[in-house]
Motif scaffolding. Structure first.
Motif, PDB file in Angstrom:
ATOM      1  N   ASN A  53     -22.359 -15.026  -5.793  1.00 57.11           N
ATOM      2  CA  ASN A  53     -21.658 -14.297  -7.175  1.00 57.11           C
ATOM      3  C   ASN A  53     -22.389 -14.070  -8.386  1.00 57.11           C
ATOM      4  O   ASN A  53     -22.063 -13.608  -9.409  1.00 57.11           O
ATOM      5  N   SER A  56     -22.662 -10.297  -9.676  1.00 56.82           N
ATOM      6  CA  SER A  56     -21.449 -10.012 -10.519  1.00 56.82           C
ATOM      7  C   SER A  56     -21.275 -10.684 -11.714  1.00 56.82           C
ATOM      8  O   SER A  56     -20.388 -10.381 -12.624  1.00 56.82           O
ATOM      9  N   LEU A 141     -20.464  -5.818  -8.579  1.00 59.61           N
ATOM     10  CA  LEU A 141     -19.196  -6.325  -8.775  1.00 59.61           C
ATOM     11  C   LEU A 141     -18.496  -7.309  -7.966  1.00 59.61           C
ATOM     12  O   LEU A 141     -17.406  -7.786  -8.292  1.00 59.61           O
TER      13      LEU A 141
END
Length: 169
Positions: A53, A56, A141
């Motif tokens: 992650n 993002s 994202l």
């Protein structure tokens, strides 16, 4: 987590995040400062960030820093897009008459974009203004490509619906 990962990600994502912030209304120097600050924050919190992650997370931190600057009045908030290109890509083929009218409709394109949710606006700008692939958008994202395609389809339809109904407001 290795700090070299942050450096490599910085090289890959710096331009994309800066360009998006400029499209949102930042000057180039403000956008660069925000991205630099976001990467510094990533280095500070490196152990608490899931590697999957990270991209993002960086994008979200940069957007939040931008929003905070707008709230504090340090940045004037406007959307900067190539209205002709954006309108043409969203609505299909454009005739010469439509091209002439699109000059007048440029402000309306921006108003319709502003009326969308932030998520929809981000997706449309990434795809049609910045010409990012579904994979690149998903990476920024933290979504898979199918989810990006679905959300982008919905955002495109919302834009078209609001564009058609803009004169009724």
């Amino acid at each position: 987590m290795d700090q070299n990962l942050i450096v490599n990600l910085y090289k890959q994502q710096f331009k994309i995040i800066c360009l998006y912030l400029v499209k949102c209304g930042c000057s180039i120097s403000e956008a660069e400062d925000i991205v630099h600050d976001s990467f510094i924050k990533a280095i500070e919190y490196i152990d608490g960030i899931d590697i999957k992650n990270l991209s993002s997370w960086l994008f979200r931190v940069a957007i939040n820093k931008y929003k905070n600057s707008v709230k504090r009045g340090k940045i004037i908030n406007f959307i900067s897009v190539d209205e002709d290109k954006f309108y043409e890509q969203l609505t299909g083929d454009v005739t010469i008459e439509d091209k002439i009218l699109s000059i007048e409709e440029g402000k309306e394109v921006i108003e319709v974009l502003k009326s969308l949710s932030e998520e929809d606006r981000v997706l449309l700008i990434f795809k049609y203004e910045m010409e990012l692939s579904y994979k690149e958008i998903g990476f920024l994202l933290g979504m898979n490509e199918n989810k990006v395609k679905t959300y982008l389809y919905r955002a495109r339809n919302k834009f078209k619906e609001r564009w058609i109904n803009k004169d009724e407001r």
